[in-house]
Write a protein that holds these residues in place. Structure first.
Motif, PDB file in Angstrom:
ATOM      1  N   GLY A 101      -5.704   6.259   5.768  1.00  0.00           N
ATOM      2  CA  GLY A 101      -6.596   5.504   4.891  1.00  0.00           C
ATOM      3  C   GLY A 101      -6.532   5.984   3.453  1.00  0.00           C
ATOM      4  O   GLY A 101      -6.531   5.185   2.515  1.00  0.00           O
ATOM      5  N   ASN A 102      -6.459   7.310   3.282  1.00  0.00           N
ATOM      6  CA  ASN A 102      -6.291   7.867   1.931  1.00  0.00           C
ATOM      7  C   ASN A 102      -4.986   7.405   1.305  1.00  0.00           C
ATOM      8  O   ASN A 102      -4.947   7.030   0.132  1.00  0.00           O
ATOM      9  CB  ASN A 102      -6.335   9.402   1.967  1.00  0.00           C
ATOM     10  CG  ASN A 102      -7.745   9.937   1.922  1.00  0.00           C
ATOM     11  OD1 ASN A 102      -8.543   9.513   1.111  1.00  0.00           O
ATOM     12  ND2 ASN A 102      -8.040  10.865   2.805  1.00  0.00           N
ATOM     13  N   ALA A 103      -3.926   7.427   2.086  1.00  0.00           N
ATOM     14  CA  ALA A 103      -2.618   6.989   1.578  1.00  0.00           C
ATOM     15  C   ALA A 103      -2.642   5.498   1.248  1.00  0.00           C
ATOM     16  O   ALA A 103      -2.107   5.068   0.219  1.00  0.00           O
ATOM     17  CB  ALA A 103      -1.528   7.295   2.601  1.00  0.00           C
ATOM     18  N   ALA A 104      -3.265   4.701   2.119  1.00  0.00           N
ATOM     19  CA  ALA A 104      -3.348   3.259   1.875  1.00  0.00           C
ATOM     20  C   ALA A 104      -4.155   2.971   0.612  1.00  0.00           C
ATOM     21  O   ALA A 104      -3.799   2.082  -0.170  1.00  0.00           O
ATOM     22  CB  ALA A 104      -3.972   2.555   3.082  1.00  0.00           C
ATOM     23  N   LEU A 105      -5.229   3.735   0.400  1.00  0.00           N
ATOM     24  CA  LEU A 105      -6.047   3.545  -0.790  1.00  0.00           C
ATOM     25  C   LEU A 105      -5.249   3.844  -2.053  1.00  0.00           C
ATOM     26  O   LEU A 105      -5.304   3.080  -3.028  1.00  0.00           O
ATOM     27  CB  LEU A 105      -7.296   4.423  -0.715  1.00  0.00           C
ATOM     28  CG  LEU A 105      -8.291   4.294  -1.863  1.00  0.00           C
ATOM     29  CD1 LEU A 105      -8.794   2.865  -2.010  1.00  0.00           C
ATOM     30  CD2 LEU A 105      -9.461   5.260  -1.644  1.00  0.00           C
ATOM     31  N   ALA A 106      -4.481   4.911  -2.039  1.00  0.00           N
ATOM     32  CA  ALA A 106      -3.645   5.248  -3.202  1.00  0.00           C
ATOM     33  C   ALA A 106      -2.617   4.150  -3.466  1.00  0.00           C
ATOM     34  O   ALA A 106      -2.422   3.731  -4.614  1.00  0.00           O
ATOM     35  CB  ALA A 106      -2.954   6.594  -2.978  1.00  0.00           C
ATOM     36  N   SER A 107      -1.973   3.671  -2.419  1.00  0.00           N
ATOM     37  CA  SER A 107      -0.995   2.583  -2.568  1.00  0.00           C
ATOM     38  C   SER A 107      -1.673   1.320  -3.070  1.00  0.00           C
ATOM     39  O   SER A 107      -1.139   0.605  -3.925  1.00  0.00           O
ATOM     40  CB  SER A 107      -0.299   2.292  -1.241  1.00  0.00           C
ATOM     41  OG  SER A 107       0.459   3.393  -0.819  1.00  0.00           O
ATOM     42  N   ALA A 108      -2.846   1.036  -2.541  1.00  0.00           N
ATOM     43  CA  ALA A 108      -3.578  -0.170  -2.937  1.00  0.00           C
ATOM     44  C   ALA A 108      -3.944  -0.132  -4.408  1.00  0.00           C
ATOM     45  O   ALA A 108      -3.830  -1.148  -5.105  1.00  0.00           O
ATOM     46  CB  ALA A 108      -4.826  -0.326  -2.082  1.00  0.00           C
ATOM     47  N   HIS A 109      -4.361   1.019  -4.901  1.00  0.00           N
ATOM     48  CA  HIS A 109      -4.716   1.126  -6.316  1.00  0.00           C
ATOM     49  C   HIS A 109      -3.522   0.792  -7.205  1.00  0.00           C
ATOM     50  O   HIS A 109      -3.657   0.088  -8.203  1.00  0.00           O
ATOM     51  CB  HIS A 109      -5.256   2.515  -6.653  1.00  0.00           C
ATOM     52  CG  HIS A 109      -6.663   2.732  -6.219  1.00  0.00           C
ATOM     53  ND1 HIS A 109      -7.691   1.851  -6.481  1.00  0.00           N
ATOM     54  CD2 HIS A 109      -7.223   3.730  -5.522  1.00  0.00           C
ATOM     55  CE1 HIS A 109      -8.804   2.315  -5.975  1.00  0.00           C
ATOM     56  NE2 HIS A 109      -8.552   3.447  -5.371  1.00  0.00           N
ATOM     57  N   GLN A 110      -2.358   1.285  -6.821  1.00  0.00           N
ATOM     58  CA  GLN A 110      -1.158   0.999  -7.613  1.00  0.00           C
ATOM     59  C   GLN A 110      -0.817  -0.489  -7.561  1.00  0.00           C
ATOM     60  O   GLN A 110      -0.513  -1.103  -8.579  1.00  0.00           O
ATOM     61  CB  GLN A 110       0.031   1.832  -7.103  1.00  0.00           C
ATOM     62  CG  GLN A 110       1.251   1.729  -7.997  1.00  0.00           C
ATOM     63  CD  GLN A 110       0.955   2.183  -9.418  1.00  0.00           C
ATOM     64  OE1 GLN A 110       0.390   3.251  -9.637  1.00  0.00           O
ATOM     65  NE2 GLN A 110       1.294   1.370 -10.392  1.00  0.00           N
TER      66      GLN A 110
END
Length: 143
Positions: A101-110
């Motif tokens: 979820g943390n990784a997905a959030l970082a990708s989503a922000h980009q």
């Protein structure tokens, strides 16, 4: 920047609502590559500060708990959040981001940044005005 003759017909609150829908649609289209929606990213962002129960998260991101439940179920199925029964109140679940979820959030922000017009995030006046609107309506959350 001046408004077009068409937008001069609309009140500020109507323009705000229309702009929010356009931005949400644009972000949903871009986030589809990750299997996420704008609503899902908002839920993930709400958990970035640490675990919360569903009611607390709903208040933080200003949505109905029932609507959030459907989003959280999809996020849990995708292993982006975990829901564990609260030991202090067995009726509640504690929701937390998983490493995925943390990784997905970082990708989503980009992805979100790339999906929006250049310079939109640099508008501190717009951010300040929007935060003022949210504060006026006592919407919980972090600004």
């Amino acid at each position: 920047m001046t408004r077009s003759p068409e937008t001069k017909k609309w009140r500020t609150d109507q323009l705000l609502s229309m702009a929010a829908r356009v931005v949400e649609r644009r972000k949903d289209q871009a986030l589809a590559a990750l299997g996420l929606t704008n609503a899902a990213v908002i839920a993930l962002q709400g958990l970035a500060g640490g675990p919360l129960n569903q009611e607390q998260l709903a208040r933080r991101i200003a949505v109905q708990s029932q609507s959030l439940g459907r989003v959280l179920a999809r996020l849990e199925d995708a292993d982006l959040v975990s829901r564990i029964r609260d030991q202090r109140d067995r009726r509640q679940f504690i929701v937390a981001l998983t490493p995925a979820g943390n990784a997905a959030l970082a990708s989503a922000h980009q992805i979100e940044c790339n999906a929006l017009p250049a310079g939109l995030e640099d508008s501190t006046t717009l951010q300040r005005d929007l935060a003022r609107i949210l504060t006026a309506f006592e919407v919980p959350g972090r600004f």
